[in-house]
Motif scaffolding. Structure first.
Motif, PDB file in Angstrom:
ATOM      1  N   ALA A   1       0.835  -1.201   0.000  1.00 41.12           N
ATOM      2  CA  ALA A   1       0.000   0.000   0.000  1.00 41.12           C
ATOM      3  C   ALA A   1       0.872   1.254   0.000  1.00 41.12           C
ATOM      4  O   ALA A   1       0.570   2.237  -0.689  1.00 41.12           O
ATOM      5  CB  ALA A   1      -0.928  -0.004   1.216  1.00 41.12           C
TER       6      ALA A   1
ATOM      7  N   SER B   1       1.120   4.200  -2.789  1.00 44.63           N
ATOM      8  CA  SER B   1       0.874   5.607  -2.445  1.00 44.63           C
ATOM      9  C   SER B   1       1.892   6.520  -3.113  1.00 44.63           C
ATOM     10  O   SER B   1       1.688   7.725  -3.217  1.00 44.63           O
ATOM     11  CB  SER B   1       0.899   5.795  -0.928  1.00 44.63           C
TER      12      SER B   1
ATOM     13  N   ASN C   1     -12.881  -1.492   5.555  1.00 41.71           N
ATOM     14  CA  ASN C   1     -12.202  -0.527   4.708  1.00 41.71           C
ATOM     15  C   ASN C   1     -10.843  -0.306   5.333  1.00 41.71           C
ATOM     16  O   ASN C   1     -10.761   0.279   6.397  1.00 41.71           O
ATOM     17  CB  ASN C   1     -12.930   0.823   4.694  1.00 41.71           C
TER      18      ASN C   1
ATOM     19  N   THR D   1      -6.903   4.628   4.696  1.00 37.02           N
ATOM     20  CA  THR D   1      -5.792   5.163   3.922  1.00 37.02           C
ATOM     21  C   THR D   1      -4.921   5.928   4.895  1.00 37.02           C
ATOM     22  O   THR D   1      -5.332   6.938   5.449  1.00 37.02           O
ATOM     23  CB  THR D   1      -6.301   6.112   2.828  1.00 37.02           C
ATOM     24  N   TYR D   2      -3.731   5.400   5.129  1.00 36.31           N
ATOM     25  CA  TYR D   2      -2.874   6.033   6.125  1.00 36.31           C
ATOM     26  C   TYR D   2      -2.044   7.121   5.482  1.00 36.31           C
ATOM     27  O   TYR D   2      -1.709   7.058   4.297  1.00 36.31           O
ATOM     28  CB  TYR D   2      -1.955   4.986   6.763  1.00 36.31           C
ATOM     29  N   ASP D   3      -1.724   8.112   6.289  1.00 35.38           N
ATOM     30  CA  ASP D   3      -0.731   9.096   5.866  1.00 35.38           C
ATOM     31  C   ASP D   3       0.625   8.502   6.214  1.00 35.38           C
ATOM     32  O   ASP D   3       1.035   8.482   7.371  1.00 35.38           O
ATOM     33  CB  ASP D   3      -0.969  10.401   6.633  1.00 35.38           C
TER      34      ASP D   3
END
Lengths: 370, 321
Positions: free
Chosen positions: A72, A76, A350, A353-355
């Motif tokens: 992931a 990104s 879900n 969505t990590y920073d």
């Protein structure tokens, strides 16, 4: 354990400590020499380093989650997830080190490496190999206590581990309360020499101190394996029968085997597990498992790769960060029947969505050595 | 001395005597070991391993070895679980087709293994080990590391419904054992395994198509691995890449401890039954009497050597390699 074995281990520890002290002296001596001349390896940054994850294999759901986090992170950056280089050690420290050296040679050190070195002693040679080649490495789980990122300038970016003792103690308390504070419990552990296995059993023992009427009937290693756990639980049932009022499992996969052993006997007693795998969370929601602990391996896998990557590109300079940003504990979240549904919606259905640049937000403080 | 008490007879019955001695020993130390409920627990633990061990027995009788069981079991378990869920998820629907499908997959992997071994003349040790790795990798590719739950109550009745204190899966395993005995003793194929194991040159010069028999043996073994996979899934309700874990060690140990010689020609499926029971009685008994784990592994190792010494007649063996 016989006194002979105890003595032997004690002696080995002492001689190892002497050896480590001697080598520490050697390293600091070398460092002192370096002060009088330019260091041969300058921490050069790389524009587009190869990003690699080195781990055991993907058959275990835990490692599968770790690696999916790494993928992931790579995505990104706008790359395809195939851009992540997988170094699979299959549980061999030798292969782990050889793979790292090969990758460093192939990419001339332009590498951001995230790695679990398989066992603690292997961490030093891996870190030294990466640093010597000018690469950047972030480690998780396995590291000896005398090895620190700040001793390697910028190249050893960070180390993250999870302290399992406290969370395991919390799950134990939930279990012990559920059985009314009296009766007998059994523990099924991981591979006996694994650090998390030791800590999770210790957590149970810590909790038991406050419950004088509960007896720890037995603790056996089930090697993180569902089928082995299933067989050991059946044997426990033979030996202790109705004396068992609760089961403390070192992880979810062990818990599945225990649940099936109980089902085969038509027994229904409370159990607690660890790791927070999706299926275990479902079982918590159904009330068949009382509690599990989520360590967010997806985030751990992503942020470890991210730390190494951003150090490699020069986005931040590790040596300017405080020590609690170099060695820190990963997050732990307790999952119980009350919050399982919320938890599942938030973390599993879900994947958030990590920073990936928020390196330390979810972390849990600097690593403490005993 | 009675004339039945010959060395031959002793060797023949040694594994059974070892098993009985172990049962008595554990029962003396911990009386709770000796109960019908515990016998059922040992039986449940033994059934998947018994199927896998029977499969490899045929190969070992021929003097070859098959190490592909872990990969084959994983592949069969995973394909079975996917097909079972895709076809309806309960035995009452067309999902029952997943059962024969698993057997076909096992047979196909075994046949591939046998053909590579025979056609390319690769030692069975290397060839089957490699196929096993391929199988594990393929299972991982299919699952992506996830586990597949098989929750159908009807399928799980293999474990949950009991008849005379033993769950259905134990009777399924016994039926397969009798079938294996029939193949071994009453079919040409079964007799040919012994012919090859007893002396391959002799078998070849008698006009036996050794390659064909070998390939068929590996196929048969693959089918028994598939049955083992089905029972393993029935036991814990989960199919995953790790379903095949540990089967190599348990099955080979059980075959050898049961008195089937690794050099071929000696032994059979009944020996394997005794061997599987010995291994599982030890595993269960050592926990029941409360031995620490590291002692358990050591005891198992010593027992393997002891059992081989007791149960095989090494005088007839010209060389050991």
């Amino acid at each position: 354990m016989s006194t002979f074995i105890k003595d032997f281990i004690e002696r080995e520890k002492v001689s190892r400590r002497n050896f480590l002290l001697a080598s520490a002296y050697g390293i600091s001596g070398a460092a002192a020499l370096k002060m009088f001349g330019p260091s041969p390896v300058q921490a050069a940054t790389h524009d587009d380093p190869a990003i690699a994850w080195s781990y055991r294999n993907r058959t275990n759901p835990y490692w599968n989650e770790i690696v999916s986090g790494g993928e992931a992170f790579v995505e990104s950056l706008g790359k395809s997830k195939d851009a992540l280089v997988h170094l699979i050690n299959e549980g061999s420290s030798e292969k782990s080190l050889a793979d790292v050296k090969a990758l460093m040679a192939k990419e001339s050190g332009k590498v951001a490496l995230a790695i679990d070195t398989n066992d603690a002693p292997n961490c030093r040679p891996v870190v030294e190999a990466v640093a010597a080649a000018g690469g950047y490495v972030s480690t998780i789980w396995n590291k000896t206590d005398d090895l620190h990122p700040w001793d390697f300038g910028d190249n050893y970016v960070s180390h993250m581990t999870w302290s399992d003792e406290k969370p395991a103690e919390q799950t134990a308390r939930i279990l012990l309360d559920a059985i009314g504070g009296k009766g007998g419990v059994v523990h099924l552990g991981g591979i006996a020499s694994n650090n998390p296995a030791i800590e999770r059993l210790q957590g149970l023992k810590n909790a038991l101190k406050d419950y004088p009427d509960v007896e720890l009937l037995d603790a056996q290693p089930a090697d993180w394996d569902t089928q082995k756990a299933n067989q050991i639980m059946s044997s426990f049932i033979t030996r202790y029968g109705d004396e068992i009022s609760g089961v403390h499992c070192a992880n979810d996969t062990i818990g599945y085997g225990v649940l099936e052993a109980l089902r085969a006997e038509g027994m229904d007693i409370p159990i607690v597990t660890y790791d927070g795998n999706p299926q275990a969370v479902d079982l918590v929601r159904e009330g068949r498992i009382l509690a599990t602990v989520f360590t967010n391996p997806h985030w751990g896998g992503g942020v470890t790769a991210s730390l190494a990557y951003h150090a490699a590109t020069g986005a931040f300079k590790p040596s300017e960060e405080p020590n609690e940003h170099r060695e820190f504990y990963g997050p732990t979240i307790m999952v119980t029947p009350q919050d399982a549904a919320d938890f599942k919606a938030k973390y599993l259905e879900n994947v958030p969505t990590y920073d990936w640049k928020d390196f330390w937000g979810p972390s849990n403080g600097q690593i403490q050595y005993k | 001395m009675n004339n039945w008490l010959t060395r031959d007879n002793l060797i023949r019955w040694a594994p059974l005597l070892v098993l009985l001695a172990l049962i008595c020993l554990f029962a003396l130390i911990e009386p709770r070991f000796f109960s019908v409920r515990n016998a059922a627990r040992i039986a449940i633990a033994s059934t998947p391993a018994l199927m896998v061990a029977i499969g490899v027995t045929f190969i070992i009788i021929m003097g070859s070895i098959d190490l592909s069981m872990e990969g084959t079991v994983s592949v069969c378990a995973v394909i079975f679980a996917f097909a079972f869920i895709a076809l309806g998820g309960t035995l009452a629907s067309f999902a029952w087709l997943a059962l024969p499908l698993a057997l076909l997959v096992g047979a196909a992997v075994g046949l591939l293994n046998g053909l590579i071994h025979v056609r390319f003349k690769i030692p069975s040790f290397m060839c089957s080990l490699a196929i096993g790795f391929v199988g594990t990798g393929f299972a991982l590719l299919l699952t992506g590391g996830d586990r597949v739950r098989v929750e159908d109550e009807l399928f799980r009745s293999l474990l949950t419904i009991r008849f005379l204190n033993f769950p259905i899966m134990v009777y399924v395993a016994l039926a397969c054992l009798v079938l294996a005995w029939f193949i071994q003793s009453h079919t040409k194929l079964g007799r040919n395994f012994y012919a090859i194991g007893g002396g391959e040159e002799l078998a070849t010069s008698s006009g036996l198509n050794v390659g064909r028999v070998r390939a068929l043996a590996f196929m048969l073994a693959g089918m028994f691995y598939a049955i083992g996979a089905l029972l393993a899934v029935g036991r814990i309700g989960i199919a995953e890449t790790a379903t095949g874990n540990n089967f190599m060690f348990v099955s080979i140990t059980a075959v050898v401890v049961g008195g089937t010689a690794l050099w071929g020609g000696i032994g059979g499926v009944w020996n394997t039954l005794v061997g599987v029971l010995i291994v599982n009685v030890i595993n269960n008994g050592m926990v029941v009497i409360g031995l620490p784990n590291f002692v358990q592994d050591a005891v198992l190792g010593i027992l393997v050597i002891t059992a081989v010494v007791l149960s095989t007649n090494r005088k007839t063996v010209a060389f050991v390699k």
